[in-house]
Design a protein around this motif. Structure first.
Motif, PDB file in Angstrom:
ATOM      1  N   PRO A  36      46.970  42.527  42.421  1.00  0.00           N
ATOM      2  CA  PRO A  36      46.727  41.079  42.367  1.00  0.00           C
ATOM      3  C   PRO A  36      46.582  40.561  40.939  1.00  0.00           C
ATOM      4  O   PRO A  36      46.434  39.354  40.734  1.00  0.00           O
ATOM      5  N   ASP A 120      42.858  38.197  37.492  1.00  0.00           N
ATOM      6  CA  ASP A 120      43.026  37.925  38.918  1.00  0.00           C
ATOM      7  C   ASP A 120      43.175  36.423  39.091  1.00  0.00           C
ATOM      8  O   ASP A 120      42.198  35.679  39.081  1.00  0.00           O
ATOM      9  N   GLU A 121      44.419  35.975  39.255  1.00  0.00           N
ATOM     10  CA  GLU A 121      44.704  34.546  39.295  1.00  0.00           C
ATOM     11  C   GLU A 121      44.304  33.895  40.617  1.00  0.00           C
ATOM     12  O   GLU A 121      44.402  32.673  40.759  1.00  0.00           O
ATOM     13  N   ARG A 122      43.865  34.692  41.571  1.00  0.00           N
ATOM     14  CA  ARG A 122      43.318  34.104  42.790  1.00  0.00           C
ATOM     15  C   ARG A 122      42.012  33.368  42.504  1.00  0.00           C
ATOM     16  O   ARG A 122      41.569  32.554  43.316  1.00  0.00           O
ATOM     17  N   LYS A 123      41.413  33.682  41.364  1.00  0.00           N
ATOM     18  CA  LYS A 123      40.159  33.048  40.949  1.00  0.00           C
ATOM     19  C   LYS A 123      40.420  32.222  39.686  1.00  0.00           C
ATOM     20  O   LYS A 123      39.896  32.493  38.615  1.00  0.00           O
ATOM     21  N   LYS A 124      41.269  31.226  39.815  1.00  0.00           N
ATOM     22  CA  LYS A 124      41.765  30.481  38.661  1.00  0.00           C
ATOM     23  C   LYS A 124      40.673  29.752  37.890  1.00  0.00           C
ATOM     24  O   LYS A 124      40.795  29.510  36.692  1.00  0.00           O
ATOM     25  N   GLY A 135      42.065  33.065  35.350  1.00  0.00           N
ATOM     26  CA  GLY A 135      41.764  34.115  36.314  1.00  0.00           C
ATOM     27  C   GLY A 135      40.608  34.983  35.873  1.00  0.00           C
ATOM     28  O   GLY A 135      40.216  34.983  34.705  1.00  0.00           O
ATOM     29  N   THR A 179      45.070  46.213  47.637  1.00  0.00           N
ATOM     30  CA  THR A 179      44.870  45.608  46.322  1.00  0.00           C
ATOM     31  C   THR A 179      43.920  46.434  45.462  1.00  0.00           C
ATOM     32  O   THR A 179      44.120  46.565  44.251  1.00  0.00           O
TER      33      THR A 179
END
Length: 413
Positions: A36, A120-124, A135, A179
Motif C-alpha cells: 500500500p 501510505d497514501e490511504r492516510k493522506k 501519507g 498488505t
C-alpha cells in the motif's frame, strides 16, 4: 483450501476494462506484492523530507531483531513511534546531508540500519511535504542489540514484550494479511541486504548505507583509526568504484523462474517433489535464471535438467517477490512438445520424484489439499491424496491458472 490462508492482494485497478485486460485477463497479484506504500524513491536523498517524515506523529516503525519482525500475533505486525526508537537512532540521523555524512564517515561507529519504506497514501491527511506528497510514513529498523545501542535496544525489546508483543521466528510468515506481508517483505529484504554487504566488493573496505537504506557507498576516507597505524591519514587507497559514474552498490535481487508444465495434449501437469518435503506434497519446478539467458530459455533448461521434459512455447503468467533473502519469482507456464514427455531424473539429482498428474486430481488438491510445508491440509482432505502449496505461493497460482483455463479453454480430459 485451508481457511487459515490469507487473501491475496488485489491487482492494480481490477475494476477497469481495457484492451489488455480483455486480451490477457485480470492481472494476478501474488503474496508479498501489493504494497500500500508509495515508495517515492526520488525523495530518499532529500534529508529535509526524511527528517520531517521521521518525527511525524503518524509515522510507523517496523522493528526487527535478528531479521525477525515484531508482531502482536502471527497475523499482525506491531509498529512503534519515533518516541520509542529515538534512544536508538538518535535525535535525527538525517540532520546532515549525505555528502556531509560521507565526508565524516567513521567505520568504527555503529549505526543501526534504518530504511524508509514509503508513504501510505490511504492516510493522506497524516503527513504532507511540499503540498504534493502525502501519507503516513513507514520505516523499518534493525534493533538487534549490539555495540552502543545494546542497552537502548534491550530496553525497547523488554518494553514491547511486556505489552504482549514478540519477534516472530522463522522466515516466511505466510499468515500475515496481504498488505502487511508486502511491507514485511520489503523491510526484510532491505535490512538483510544491508547486513550482508558491510564491505565494498572491490576494495574490501567498510561501506556506508545511504539513500535511506536503499544504496551503499564506499567513502573515499575513513576517520576510524587504523589498527596498524593509528596516526595514519583518513584517506583510503584508490577504489575502482570511485572512478565510475556513481560510487554506489544497489540491493540485489536474484531472478528465479518457476513454471507450471502442461502436457502436449493439455490434460496433465508435471509436478515434482524434494526429499525433505512431507509425503505426497508436490509443487511446480523452479530454478535460478543464469547470465545471458532469457526467461523462456531458463524455463526450458530447468525443466529439462530436473525432469528430462522438453518444452515448446513458454509464456509468463505473473511474478512474486520472495525476500528469502532476495529473489524475484518469475512465474511461467510451458507446454511439453509431442514426444518430449518422458520423465528422466538422471540429469540433476535435485528432485526425489516427478510425475504427470491429471487435471482433475490437481483441481481437487487445490480445493482441499493445500498447506504450507509444516502445516496440515484443509479439513476436507482425504488421507493419501495429493498435497500442494498454499495460495500464498506462486506455484499454487500457476496451477490454478492452468486448471482455470489460462491456456484459452478448459483442458479436455
Amino acid at each position: 483450501m485451508s481457511a487459515s490462508q490469507p487473501d491475496l492482494p488485489e491487482p492494480a485497478h481490477p475494476e477497469l476494462d481495457s484492451m489488455l485486460s480483455r486480451k490477457f485477463g485480470k492481472e494476478v497479484a501474488n503474496y508479498f506484492s501489493g504494497s500500500p506504500l508509495n515508495r517515492v524513491s526520488f525523495l530518499r536523498t532529500d534529508h529535509p523530507f526524511l527528517s520531517l517524515a521521521l518525527k511525524h506523529p503518524s509515522t510507523s516503525f517496523l522493528l526487527f531483531k535478528n531479521m525477525e519482525p515484531l508482531v502482536k500475533s502471527s497475523t499482525q505486525l506491531t509498529y512503534v513511534s519515533y518516541k520509542d526508537v529515538q534512544p536508538i537512532i538518535g535525535e535525527d540521523p538525517y540532520a546532515k546531508s549525505e555528502e556531509d555524512l560521507i565526508k565524516e564517515y567513521n567505520s568504527a561507529t555503529y549505526i543501526p540500519q534504518l530504511v524508509f519504506l514509503g508513504l501510505d497514501e490511504r492516510k493522506k491527511e497524516s503527513f504532507q511535504y511540499k503540498n504534493h506528497y502525502q501519507g503516513a510514513p513507514f520505516f523499518a529498523l534493525d534493533i538487534t542489540p549490539k555495540g552502543p545501542i545494546t542497552s537502548a535496544a534491550e530496553t525497547l525489546i523488554s518494553n514491547m514484550e511486556s505489552k504482549g508483543c514478540s519477534f516472530l521466528p522463522g522466515r516466511m510468515h505466510l499468515s500475515l494479511p496481504a498488505t502487511e506481508a508486502a511491507i514485511y517483505a520489503a523491510s526484510r529484504h532491505l535490512l538483510d541486504w544491508n547486513a550482508r554487504n558491510p564491505f565494498c566488493a572491490t576494495c574490501g573496505h567498510p561501506t556506508l548505507s545511504v539513500n535511506a537504506g536503499f544504496k551503499r557507498t564506499c567513502p573515499p576516507a575513513d576517520l576510524a583509526p587504523s589498527l596498524s597505524s593509528p596516526d595514519a591519514p583518513p584517506a583510503r587507497p584508490p577504489c575502482a568504484t570511485r572512478t565510475g559514474i556513481s560510487n554506489l552498490s544497489f540491493p540485489r535481487t536474484d531472478p528465479t523462474v518457476i513454471m507450471a508444465v502442461v502436457s502436449s495434449c493439455g490434460t496433465k501437469l508435471l509436478l515434482g517433489r524434494q526429499k525433505r518435503w512431507p509425503p505426497l506434497w508436490y509443487s511446480t519446478l523452479a530454478g535460478f535464471l543464469e547470465p545471458a539467458e532469457s526467461v523462456e530459455e531458463a524455463v526450458r533448461r530447468e525443466v529439462w535438467e530436473e525432469s528430462g521434459i522438453h518444452l515448446g512455447r513458454v509464456v509468463v503468467h505473473s511474478t512474486q517477490p520472495w525476500p528469502y533473502p532476495a529473489n524475484l519469482m518469475i512465474g511461467a507456464i510451458g507446454q511439453a512438445i509431442p514426444g518430449g514427455e518422458e520423465i528422466h531424473l538422471g540429469h540433476d539429482a535435485e528432485l526425489e520424484d516427478a510425475r504427470w498428474f491429471g487435471v482433475e486430481e490437481i483441481r481437487e488438491a487445490l480445493r482441499v489439499g493445500t498447506s504450507g510445508l509444516g502445516d496440515a491440509p484443509g479439513p476436507e482432505y482425504k488421507e493419501g491424496g495429493l498435497r500442494l502449496p498454499p495460495q500464498t505461493a506462486i506455484a499454487n497460482q500457476l496451477m490454478a491458472a492452468v486448471i482455470g483455463g489460462f491456456l484459452g479453454a478448459e483442458p479436455k480430459i
